[in-house]
Write an enzyme that holds these catalytic residues in place. Structure first.
Site, PDB file in Angstrom:
ATOM      1  N   PRO A  79      -5.379  18.596 -15.489  1.00  0.00           N
ATOM      2  CA  PRO A  79      -6.264  17.466 -15.203  1.00  0.00           C
ATOM      3  C   PRO A  79      -6.088  16.994 -13.764  1.00  0.00           C
ATOM      4  O   PRO A  79      -4.966  16.929 -13.248  1.00  0.00           O
ATOM      5  CB  PRO A  79      -5.806  16.400 -16.205  1.00  0.00           C
ATOM      6  CG  PRO A  79      -5.276  17.200 -17.354  1.00  0.00           C
ATOM      7  CD  PRO A  79      -4.610  18.395 -16.723  1.00  0.00           C
ATOM      8  N   CYS A  80      -7.209  16.689 -13.106  1.00  0.00           N
ATOM      9  CA  CYS A  80      -7.176  16.523 -11.652  1.00  0.00           C
ATOM     10  C   CYS A  80      -7.432  15.102 -11.199  1.00  0.00           C
ATOM     11  O   CYS A  80      -7.415  14.832 -10.003  1.00  0.00           O
ATOM     12  CB  CYS A  80      -8.244  17.434 -11.045  1.00  0.00           C
ATOM     13  SG  CYS A  80      -9.882  17.070 -11.689  1.00  0.00           S
ATOM     14  N   GLN A  81      -7.614  14.163 -12.134  1.00  0.00           N
ATOM     15  CA  GLN A  81      -8.051  12.816 -11.719  1.00  0.00           C
ATOM     16  C   GLN A  81      -7.128  12.205 -10.659  1.00  0.00           C
ATOM     17  O   GLN A  81      -7.570  11.507  -9.766  1.00  0.00           O
ATOM     18  CB  GLN A  81      -8.102  11.866 -12.926  1.00  0.00           C
ATOM     19  CG  GLN A  81      -9.204  12.174 -13.901  1.00  0.00           C
ATOM     20  CD  GLN A  81      -8.767  13.152 -14.985  1.00  0.00           C
ATOM     21  OE1 GLN A  81      -7.785  13.869 -14.831  1.00  0.00           O
ATOM     22  NE2 GLN A  81      -9.497  13.178 -16.075  1.00  0.00           N
ATOM     23  N   PHE A  83      -5.426  13.709  -8.351  1.00  0.00           N
ATOM     24  CA  PHE A  83      -5.407  14.404  -7.059  1.00  0.00           C
ATOM     25  C   PHE A  83      -6.716  14.244  -6.306  1.00  0.00           C
ATOM     26  O   PHE A  83      -6.771  14.320  -5.093  1.00  0.00           O
ATOM     27  CB  PHE A  83      -5.254  15.918  -7.255  1.00  0.00           C
ATOM     28  CG  PHE A  83      -3.997  16.338  -7.928  1.00  0.00           C
ATOM     29  CD1 PHE A  83      -2.779  15.861  -7.508  1.00  0.00           C
ATOM     30  CD2 PHE A  83      -4.038  17.254  -8.971  1.00  0.00           C
ATOM     31  CE1 PHE A  83      -1.613  16.277  -8.114  1.00  0.00           C
ATOM     32  CE2 PHE A  83      -2.885  17.675  -9.583  1.00  0.00           C
ATOM     33  CZ  PHE A  83      -1.666  17.183  -9.161  1.00  0.00           C
TER      34      PHE A  83
END
Ligand SMILES: C[S@@+](CC[C@H](N)C(=O)[O-])C[C@H]1O[C@@H](n2cnc3c(N)ncnc32)[C@H](O)[C@@H]1O
Length: 293
Positions: A79-81, A83
């Site tokens: 999950p990238c939220q 970054f």
């Protein structure tokens, strides 16, 4: 099956709707066991519909390398939220981004021959932390080279000889459905349409702010990055008359990710749009995986 087919055990973390499995299939890599770690019940439902043999392991924090057979390939897009430039830049303090360390843990526990980690473009300092843990620098690929979507992603991998894909020069009009239930709507002059580089945006009598949901992309260009959020799933295509627009269909969104036709069918359109936005551009990932010996 073509002559590059191989039998492999794959461990896919944050597997979503199993774009990894779709990409492996596209390059003709035969899979012996595909272990998936995912927690979203709708994404799991679609994976099991398309690939019933997938072995779902649940949350990544409970996956133990010692419980698995020899893993040949470890893949994942954590999950990238935390970054993302679009997010709040919380980086590794965000518990969702910290899940990246589960990828590192399982890399050490399973010692696969190959690994591939995908993530969003992020601040150089975060990139460097990931590179240090994985021992390789990322390769940046824009999905625009293989699709009608601008989607810049970073890929950390030890798969050798990965180069940039050739530009297929696909634009939005190439992937539009000819017959859809989506009607064309007029962009009213009083909404003050503003013509930008890739799209027109407007402000409905001050009710909107010209953000994603009030954008319509030009057919002869690329669509913006699909995301999993509700607003982004409302983006539109501009008619050639330049003053009307319609929503994209779910199939068109699948095509922006080079997914197989209707592969997300079986859950609500909102869920479909969410998992398509969360997923991988298959042809960008397949381009990397095809170098597996
Ligand atoms: C950026 S998406 C990756 C999508 C995926 N690459 C695909 O092919 O669809 C991240 C995924 O991580 C999943 N996830 C979040 N927490 C998780 C956890 N604790 N264990 C496993 N997966 C998790 C989310 O549900 C989401 O589907």
């Amino acid at each position: 099956m073509n002559d590059t087919a191989k039998i492999m055990n794959v461990l896919s973390l944050f597997d979503g709707m199993s774009c990894g499995q779709i990409a492996l299939e596209r390059v003709g890599i035969a899979i012996d066991n595909y272990f998936a770690s995912e927690v979203d019940k709708y994404a799991i439902q679609i994976t099991q519909k398309n690939y019933p043999k997938t072995q779902q392991l649940g949350t990544v924090t409970e996956v133990r390398g010692c419980d698995l057979p020899k893993i040949d390939l470890l893949i994942g897009g954590s999950p990238c939220q935390g970054f993302s430039f679009a997010g709040k830049q919380l980086n590794f303090d965000d518990p969702r981004s910290a899940l990246f360390f589960e990828f590192v843990r399982l890399l050490k526990e399973t010692k696969p021959k190959y690994f591939l980690l995908e993530n969003v473009r992020m601040k150089k300092e975060y990139q460097d932390i990931i590179s240090e843990h994985l021992g390789v620098k990322p390769i940046m690929i824009n999905s625009a080279l293989v699709s009608a979507q601008n989607r810049v992603r970073l890929y950390w991998t030890n798969i050798p000889n990965v180069t940039q894909p050739e530009d297929r020069k696909i634009t939005l009009k190439d992937i539009l459905e000819t017959e859809t239930d989506e009607g064309w709507n007029e962009i009213k002059k009083e909404w003050s349409p503003k013509f930008c580089k890739n799209y027109v945006q407007w402000d409905m009598n001050g009710k909107g702010n010209g953000s994603q949901s009030q954008r319509a992309y030009y057919g002869n260009g690329k669509h913006g990055t699909l995301t999993s959020s509700g607003a982004a799933s409302k983006t539109k295509v501009l008619h050639e008359d330049k003053m009307s627009y319609r929503r994209l269909t779910v199939v068109e969104r699948e095509r922006l990710q080079t997914l197989p036709y209707n592969c997300t069918r079986g859950v609500s359109n909102t869920q479909r749009c969410g998992m398509i936005g969360n997923g991988w551009t298959i042809d960008a990932v397949a381009h990397i995986l095809k170098n597996i010996k």
